[in-house]
Write a protein that holds these residues in place. Structure first.
Motif, PDB file in Angstrom:
ATOM      1  N   SER A 371       0.825  -1.204   0.000  1.00  0.00           N
ATOM      2  CA  SER A 371       0.000   0.000   0.000  1.00  0.00           C
ATOM      3  C   SER A 371       0.855   1.247   0.000  1.00  0.00           C
ATOM      4  O   SER A 371       0.510   2.259  -0.606  1.00  0.00           O
ATOM      5  CB  SER A 371      -0.933   0.003   1.216  1.00  0.00           C
ATOM      6  OG  SER A 371      -0.188   0.076   2.403  1.00  0.00           O
ATOM      7  N   MET A 372       2.019   1.178   0.721  1.00  0.00           N
ATOM      8  CA  MET A 372       2.935   2.317   0.692  1.00  0.00           C
ATOM      9  C   MET A 372       3.417   2.554  -0.737  1.00  0.00           C
ATOM     10  O   MET A 372       3.504   3.682  -1.216  1.00  0.00           O
ATOM     11  CB  MET A 372       4.143   2.058   1.600  1.00  0.00           C
ATOM     12  CG  MET A 372       3.831   2.079   3.071  1.00  0.00           C
ATOM     13  SD  MET A 372       5.232   1.506   4.042  1.00  0.00           S
ATOM     14  CE  MET A 372       6.473   2.652   3.526  1.00  0.00           C
ATOM     15  N   ASP A 457       9.325  12.614  -1.311  1.00  0.00           N
ATOM     16  CA  ASP A 457       8.239  12.934  -2.238  1.00  0.00           C
ATOM     17  C   ASP A 457       7.193  13.822  -1.573  1.00  0.00           C
ATOM     18  O   ASP A 457       6.726  14.802  -2.149  1.00  0.00           O
ATOM     19  CB  ASP A 457       7.581  11.645  -2.736  1.00  0.00           C
ATOM     20  CG  ASP A 457       8.485  10.872  -3.686  1.00  0.00           C
ATOM     21  OD1 ASP A 457       9.375  11.501  -4.277  1.00  0.00           O
ATOM     22  OD2 ASP A 457       8.306   9.649  -3.820  1.00  0.00           O
ATOM     23  N   LEU A 458       6.808  13.456  -0.353  1.00  0.00           N
ATOM     24  CA  LEU A 458       5.817  14.255   0.371  1.00  0.00           C
ATOM     25  C   LEU A 458       6.336  15.662   0.642  1.00  0.00           C
ATOM     26  O   LEU A 458       5.601  16.645   0.524  1.00  0.00           O
ATOM     27  CB  LEU A 458       5.457  13.565   1.690  1.00  0.00           C
ATOM     28  CG  LEU A 458       4.644  12.275   1.593  1.00  0.00           C
ATOM     29  CD1 LEU A 458       4.553  11.597   2.960  1.00  0.00           C
ATOM     30  CD2 LEU A 458       3.246  12.564   1.056  1.00  0.00           C
ATOM     31  N   VAL A 474      -0.635  10.769   2.221  1.00  0.00           N
ATOM     32  CA  VAL A 474      -0.446  10.354   3.609  1.00  0.00           C
ATOM     33  C   VAL A 474      -1.569   9.417   4.037  1.00  0.00           C
ATOM     34  O   VAL A 474      -1.335   8.396   4.699  1.00  0.00           O
ATOM     35  CB  VAL A 474      -0.368  11.577   4.546  1.00  0.00           C
ATOM     36  CG1 VAL A 474      -0.381  11.140   6.003  1.00  0.00           C
ATOM     37  CG2 VAL A 474       0.893  12.389   4.255  1.00  0.00           C
ATOM     38  N   ASN A 475      -2.783   9.747   3.663  1.00  0.00           N
ATOM     39  CA  ASN A 475      -3.908   8.872   4.000  1.00  0.00           C
ATOM     40  C   ASN A 475      -3.772   7.505   3.342  1.00  0.00           C
ATOM     41  O   ASN A 475      -4.170   6.484   3.915  1.00  0.00           O
ATOM     42  CB  ASN A 475      -5.230   9.520   3.591  1.00  0.00           C
ATOM     43  CG  ASN A 475      -5.682  10.591   4.576  1.00  0.00           C
ATOM     44  OD1 ASN A 475      -5.395  10.500   5.772  1.00  0.00           O
ATOM     45  ND2 ASN A 475      -6.370  11.601   4.080  1.00  0.00           N
ATOM     46  N   PRO A 479      -3.951   5.606   7.056  1.00  0.00           N
ATOM     47  CA  PRO A 479      -5.242   6.291   7.241  1.00  0.00           C
ATOM     48  C   PRO A 479      -5.431   6.892   8.618  1.00  0.00           C
ATOM     49  O   PRO A 479      -6.259   7.795   8.794  1.00  0.00           O
ATOM     50  CB  PRO A 479      -6.266   5.167   6.985  1.00  0.00           C
ATOM     51  CG  PRO A 479      -5.536   4.143   6.182  1.00  0.00           C
ATOM     52  CD  PRO A 479      -4.117   4.204   6.653  1.00  0.00           C
ATOM     53  N   GLU A 480      -4.683   6.418   9.605  1.00  0.00           N
ATOM     54  CA  GLU A 480      -4.849   6.913  10.972  1.00  0.00           C
ATOM     55  C   GLU A 480      -3.915   8.076  11.301  1.00  0.00           C
ATOM     56  O   GLU A 480      -3.940   8.593  12.415  1.00  0.00           O
ATOM     57  CB  GLU A 480      -4.601   5.774  11.967  1.00  0.00           C
ATOM     58  CG  GLU A 480      -5.528   4.591  11.815  1.00  0.00           C
ATOM     59  CD  GLU A 480      -6.981   4.991  12.051  1.00  0.00           C
ATOM     60  OE1 GLU A 480      -7.222   5.805  12.960  1.00  0.00           O
ATOM     61  OE2 GLU A 480      -7.858   4.516  11.308  1.00  0.00           O
ATOM     62  N   PHE A 481      -3.072   8.469  10.358  1.00  0.00           N
ATOM     63  CA  PHE A 481      -2.033   9.453  10.668  1.00  0.00           C
ATOM     64  C   PHE A 481      -2.618  10.780  11.131  1.00  0.00           C
ATOM     65  O   PHE A 481      -2.225  11.328  12.171  1.00  0.00           O
ATOM     66  CB  PHE A 481      -1.138   9.678   9.445  1.00  0.00           C
ATOM     67  CG  PHE A 481      -0.106  10.750   9.653  1.00  0.00           C
ATOM     68  CD1 PHE A 481       1.058  10.486  10.345  1.00  0.00           C
ATOM     69  CD2 PHE A 481      -0.311  12.043   9.184  1.00  0.00           C
ATOM     70  CE1 PHE A 481       2.007  11.478  10.550  1.00  0.00           C
ATOM     71  CE2 PHE A 481       0.635  13.038   9.386  1.00  0.00           C
ATOM     72  CZ  PHE A 481       1.793  12.742  10.072  1.00  0.00           C
ATOM     73  N   PHE A 482      -3.551  11.338  10.380  1.00  0.00           N
ATOM     74  CA  PHE A 482      -4.069  12.664  10.726  1.00  0.00           C
ATOM     75  C   PHE A 482      -4.993  12.627  11.938  1.00  0.00           C
ATOM     76  O   PHE A 482      -5.217  13.663  12.567  1.00  0.00           O
ATOM     77  CB  PHE A 482      -4.785  13.279   9.528  1.00  0.00           C
ATOM     78  CG  PHE A 482      -3.850  13.759   8.461  1.00  0.00           C
ATOM     79  CD1 PHE A 482      -2.889  14.728   8.746  1.00  0.00           C
ATOM     80  CD2 PHE A 482      -3.897  13.239   7.181  1.00  0.00           C
ATOM     81  CE1 PHE A 482      -2.005  15.175   7.782  1.00  0.00           C
ATOM     82  CE2 PHE A 482      -3.030  13.682   6.203  1.00  0.00           C
ATOM     83  CZ  PHE A 482      -2.077  14.642   6.498  1.00  0.00           C
TER      84      PHE A 482
END
Length: 699
Positions: A371-372, A457-458, A474-475, A479-482
């Motif tokens: 997924s990354m 990249d980000l 990032v999501n 998905p839990e990062f923010f």
């Protein structure tokens, strides 16, 4: 601990200059048809690098007892230094001791021959005390080196080697103008002030484990002014005190240093900073970690054997068609990230550092690497369409080779050392590469290489203002990062709101505010005020002004640090050092109640030059969160509290530079040999009267 905002782009410039000057990175950015000015600059840099290599080799020769090689190098490259018979006498005296130290009959005969041919004649005109020293050194023929109580025990001591080597370096550095790059000077200066501040304030340093390894306590001996300089005109007391307290010298030491520099305060300052010894293995580790993290250097390393192999260099040039790079606009042309389209095998993982698929069979600490990678593929595709100017440098490491182009025969008809023509003295000074880099996170496995690519990249997307894409990527990765970093999401949505408002799309801007900024502020009261200020932008949008208030460079740095921590990649330790030392630099000169005279010269002002701030700054939060991590974790919590207490001291807030006359301060400092802060406090007790202070102290 509390920290000072750092201009990381200015630090990037200093670090790149240092890495290029020391040939730590492969510098392929030179123009194909350089102008005369750039060619001259390149020539000067190369000459300075060669001079630094020379004096390091001379140091190693003397410290290992090979005085012959040191004398040869001096005769070949700096014969004027040997015209000073004081220096030549000390070298010949050390050579005599080293010959005796070997202990064989042949070497003893060589030592006696050295006495007759070289040492005795030199002792007659070196300096007044030289002949007495010559007679004293003869006792080494009788007293053994193991006899610690002999009259010549000090002469036998290996400490003499270190002192002589350090003294000679102090002389050569000035003669050859072989000063270290400004980054090293600045680092020495900031760390020395940090140590003094922590010692004087009675607090423990949160970076002591780093600074103690990086900067040695002992210094090289100072160069001695020639006799003709002893009658130099008196120097300004302001200069004497500034130098003495900047580098922790006695007043007489500062006067002698100014004499040697012929009254040039800044050259004297450079000379004294250069006496502070750094551990280059630790330094190179810190710089490499920083360069990889900031996208200045690639994760892969060129081995010394590969670098020396011309076919390797040719193969690199042939790969230019398969290169991909990131044009990082925030670095003002300093560097651009580049990865070669080549495969490497590491820990059973295959890494293709281009837009191809990256495969790895290890688990990711956050999510499955599949997924990354799915998100990073989109990033790389968009990246390849951008314009490219510079490329990410390849880390070469410290491999020092000093070329000697003539035949050398050092002989007194008794002891020969012969080097063939075009001999090479190769110094494999690789800074303990295995030890140095084994803990660097980007070199553990392919997972970490991929994480670094995604981070860069980000960072690039954020620098370009592509905040919607940043949130999406990032999501996709986590998905839990923010959910765990709502303040960073608020910052990104602030920028999106501004961009929409500037384009006149008020409807979408308000939609972003309603969907994201409002709910985030409702859950965090600290965000309410920034939300109000953000909404004021609707009254009069001005992109240039707003981008200064909401800088994309700072936002990109915050994204990189926060997401990096989520990946288990901590910010470089050099960042921790710079934050802590710049903070204590500020606090130290608040205590001194004056401006640092060397701040501009050391480019410290550029490192502090932050003309903007985010309405919500997560840097402090990041620093506090990082304090619990490895490295300086044991000392951080207590020292942070203590530093806060020091910073909030009421005496600092109430004092200012106008309370005491500058001449009175200098007079008390000179007569009582006190630091500036102590002199000011005494003057405040006696109404600013210097004579009263001095009288009270002596009575």
């Amino acid at each position: 601990m509390e920290s000072t905002p750092v201009n990381w782009e200015s630090l990037d410039s200093l670090v790149i200059n240092f890495a290029k000057s020391e040939h730590l990175i492969e510098d392929s950015s030179a123009p194909s048809s350089p102008s005369s000015s750039s060619a001259s600059s390149s020539s000067n840099s190369s000459s300075s690098y060669h001079s630094r290599l020379l004096i390091r080799q001379i140091r190693r020769s003397i410290e290992s007892g090979d005085v012959d090689s040191a004398i040869y190098l001096l005769r070949e490259h700096a014969p004027v230094v040997l015209d000073d018979h004081r220096i030549l006498f000390r070298l010949q005296k050390q050579k005599f001791i080293e010959l005796l130290r070997r202990g064989t009959e042949k070497d003893r005969d060589s030592a006696i021959q050295c006495l007759r041919v070289a040492l005795a004649p030199c002792a007659l005109d070196a300096y007044p005390e030289a002949y007495e020293e010559f007679k004293h050194i003869l006792l080494a023929l009788i007293f053994d080196k193991e006899d610690k109580c002999s009259p010549v025990a000090d002469e036998w001591s290996e400490r003499r080697r270190l002192d002589l080597a350090g003294f000679l370096l102090s002389v050569l550095r000035v003669h050859l103008q072989a000063y270290d790059p400004i980054f090293l000077m600045t680092l020495r200066y900031l760390i020395s002030i940090h140590k003094v501040f922590c010692l004087r304030q009675g607090i423990s340093s949160p970076i002591s484990d780093l600074t103690e390894r990086l900067l040695f306590e002992d210094r090289d001996p100072p160069a001695i002014p020639q006799d003709s300089l002893y009658e130099a005109p008196p120097f300004d007391e302001v200069d004497i005190q500034a130098l003495a307290h900047a580098v922790e010298l006695t007043r007489q030491g500062a006067v002698d240093s100014l004499r040697y520099a012929k009254g040039d305060l800044f050259q004297a300052f450079q000379n004294e900073l250069s006496r502070m010894r750094l551990d280059f293995s630790v330094l190179d580790e810190l710089v490499r970690e920083y360069c990889v993290y900031r996208g200045i250097a690639a994760c892969t390393t060129i081995s010394s054997s590969d670098y020396a192999n011309s076919s390797y260099k040719d193969s690199i040039s042939r790969l230019s068609d398969g290169e991909s790079s990131i044009n990082n606009a925030s670095f003002d042309g300093f560097h651009e990230v580049n990865t070669i389209d080549a495969s490497t095998q590491e820990n059973g993982s295959e890494v293709h550092c281009s837009s191809e698929v990256i495969t790895n069979h290890e688990d990711c600490s956050i999510n499955d690497l599949g997924s990354m990678h799915s998100s990073s593929r989109r990033l790389r595709r968009s990246r390849c369409d951008a314009s490219r100017e510079l490329k990410r440098k390849r880390w070469r490491g410290r491999v020092e080779t000093l070329e000697l182009t003539s035949c050398v025969t050092v002989s007194y008809n008794c002891n020969q050392t012969v080097m063939p023509p075009s001999a090479h003295v190769t110094i494999e000074h690789k800074c303990g590469e295995e030890k140095v880099f084994r803990n660097s996170s980007c070199f553990q496995n392919a997972n970490d290489n991929q994480k670094y690519e995604i981070l860069l990249d980000l960072k690039e997307l954020a620098t370009k203002g592509m905040v919607v894409e940043v949130v999406e990527e990032v999501n996709a990765v986590d998905p839990e990062f923010f959910t765990q970093n709502p303040t960073l999401l608020f910052q990104l949505k602030q920028v999106e709101f501004i961009q929409l408002a500037n384009r006149g799309n008020i409807h979408l801007a308000l939609k972003v505010a309603c969907s994201h900024l409002g709910p985030l502020a409702a859950r965090n009261k600290d965000l309410v005020k920034p939300l109000k200020e953000t909404l004021l932008i609707l009254l009069k949008p001005d992109e240039e002004v707003l981008m200064k208030k909401f800088p994309l460079v700072a936002l990109a740095n915050n994204v990189q640090v926060a997401v990096g921590r989520r990946f288990g990649i901590e910010e470089p330790q050099l960042m921790k050092i710079m934050r802590a030392t710049l903070h204590t630099h500020n606090e130290w000169f608040k205590l001194q109640m004056c401006k640092d005279r060397f701040e501009d010269f050391m480019r410290i002002d550029e490192l502090k030059e932050i003309n903007f701030h985010l309405i919500v700054d997560t840097t402090a939060v990041d620093v506090h969160a990082n304090n619990s991590c490895q490295g300086s974790s044991q000392n951080t919590a207590s020292s942070s509290n203590k530093l806060v207490e020091v910073n909030s001291s009421p005496s600092q807030g109430s004092l200012n530079e106008n309370l005491c006359d500058e001449n009175a301060i200098l007079k008390v400092m000179e007569f009582l040999a006190l630091p500036r802060a102590d002199a000011i406090h005494l003057l405040l007790q006696y109404n600013g009267n210097a004579e009263t202070v001095i009288q009270q102290i002596f009575t």
